[in-house]
Scaffold this motif. Sequence first.
Motif, PDB file in Angstrom:
ATOM      1  N   LEU A 197       0.830  -1.196   0.000  1.00 33.96           N
ATOM      2  CA  LEU A 197       0.000   0.000   0.000  1.00 33.96           C
ATOM      3  C   LEU A 197       0.877   1.263   0.000  1.00 33.96           C
ATOM      4  O   LEU A 197       0.632   2.207  -0.758  1.00 33.96           O
ATOM      5  CB  LEU A 197      -0.922  -0.020   1.230  1.00 33.96           C
ATOM      6  N   ALA A 198       1.902   1.252   0.848  1.00 32.04           N
ATOM      7  CA  ALA A 198       2.823   2.398   0.897  1.00 32.04           C
ATOM      8  C   ALA A 198       3.496   2.580  -0.457  1.00 32.04           C
ATOM      9  O   ALA A 198       3.649   3.706  -0.951  1.00 32.04           O
ATOM     10  CB  ALA A 198       3.870   2.180   1.993  1.00 32.04           C
ATOM     11  N   HIS A 199       3.860   1.483  -1.071  1.00 30.46           N
ATOM     12  CA  HIS A 199       4.479   1.542  -2.410  1.00 30.46           C
ATOM     13  C   HIS A 199       3.496   2.181  -3.402  1.00 30.46           C
ATOM     14  O   HIS A 199       3.849   3.100  -4.141  1.00 30.46           O
ATOM     15  CB  HIS A 199       4.870   0.123  -2.851  1.00 30.46           C
ATOM     16  N   ALA A 200       2.274   1.689  -3.401  1.00 30.45           N
ATOM     17  CA  ALA A 200       1.265   2.183  -4.358  1.00 30.45           C
ATOM     18  C   ALA A 200       1.030   3.684  -4.178  1.00 30.45           C
ATOM     19  O   ALA A 200       1.049   4.446  -5.146  1.00 30.45           O
ATOM     20  CB  ALA A 200      -0.045   1.413  -4.159  1.00 30.45           C
ATOM     21  N   ARG A 201       0.844   4.106  -2.941  1.00 36.17           N
ATOM     22  CA  ARG A 201       0.541   5.531  -2.705  1.00 36.17           C
ATOM     23  C   ARG A 201       1.747   6.417  -3.028  1.00 36.17           C
ATOM     24  O   ARG A 201       1.590   7.552  -3.482  1.00 36.17           O
ATOM     25  CB  ARG A 201       0.061   5.732  -1.264  1.00 36.17           C
TER      26      ARG A 201
END
Length: 469
Positions: A197-201
Amino acid sequence: MKFSKDFLFGAASASYQVEGAWNEDGKGVSNWDVFSKIPGKTFEGTNGDIAVDHYHRYKEDIKLMAEMGLESYRFSISWPRIIPNGDGKVNDKGIEFYNSIIDECLKYGIVPFVTLYHWDLPQVLEEDGGWTNKKTVDAFVRYANVCFKAFGDRVKHWITFNETIVFCSLGYLAGAHPPGIINDPKKYFQSTHNVFLAHARTLKDYKKLKQFGEIGITHVFSPAFSVNEKEENKFAAYHANEFGLSWYYDPILLGSYPEYVLKIIEEKGWTPQWTDEEIEDIKEAASLNDFIGLNYYQPQRVIKNTEPIENASRDRESSTGAAGSPSFDGVYSTVKMEDKKYTKWGWEISPEGFLEGLRILRKRYGDIKIYITENGLGDEDPIIDGEIMDVPRIKYIEEHLKAVKTAIKEGIHIKGYYAWSVIDLLSWLNGFKKQYGFIYVDHKDNLNRKKKLSFYWYKHIIKTRGEDL
Ligand code: BGP
């Protein structure tokens, strides 16, 4: 065949493993600063307080890289050096340090390839649940934005995370990395989802900034192969690849989690807590990856596990990457094979496995751009008449570069190769004993640097663009 002019020949390091200066110039405490000091956690109690003092010697080190003809230097930024408590005030001295590293690289025409997270998490965040806490996701995205704004005018290659599988599985299953939790699959799966999720955002934010660089993630690339044609072992290898490859590569490259794993973790009660919005973010970000970074050292040889998993030891010794342990879920086991070659630390040497794995990857994910972000040989280098004769390292890198060449000929889109490591450094669990560098560091003589045989060899390979390989 020569490697094309836009193929980057590089080498890598990571902040905690090289920098030292753990409490200087306003740096905050990291999880590794704390964890490495717990008795028994690291090899002979080694830690990165001083490491190889790259913090003070980066000029000398980058000059040596330039002399080697290195085209790109992959290094990581220490989050607690930039934001000491993880989510508060920015430390100007930290920004200054990485500005100096970047400018020093550019002075010699070396392309900086920056990893935002190579495992040193601000301790304040670790104590608040680390990667199992969604607050860490928000804090990471903010930290990444700080870095893009400070360095993005000159840094055009970004890696969000290094080896999610390693820091999450060793952190929450084996207890061999911080936070040292043993056998908690629920937390393990939660932490992996939070990282994705951190990667995506972060990708979404980076693209909005229009800095026109490239961004991706680096994963362990350790494809599993069955030891033979027996159905039960072939199934074991399938299962290993679903949990070790698909779980990590699918959300990044396809934007969704693999059905096979989802079903099992649902049954076991290990499904992460996630919202529709989070799942949507991961889906949307899949098309924003400019590349995938692969760290390849060895494949896995797999059989069906027959041992009770309670027998599996969960400690430093059994977590250093050698084959011989049952998987956390007890389904398969990795084994050492008679007819294979191994390093002193029990890692298989298999350029064939590398090539075969690359083919499997292409089949599943198509023509994604790839950088080999780590590959190398950990060894105790022989010193003969004062010269560091690391011939096995030369041979290892030569064979793997040949595999890269073949892969490129087959149309696999590899645009760079980063040897691990540029200089001898601290191995997380093996101290300074396990060496990887082209540059030797003399721990008995003021951490003085010395060029190894491989230094001259790699220089030649770069100069001739691998034509003689
Ligand atoms: C990778 C890490 C590196 C490095 C390398 C060698 O997993 O990204 O940071 O440590 O492995 O590992 P080791 O030092 O255990 O041999």
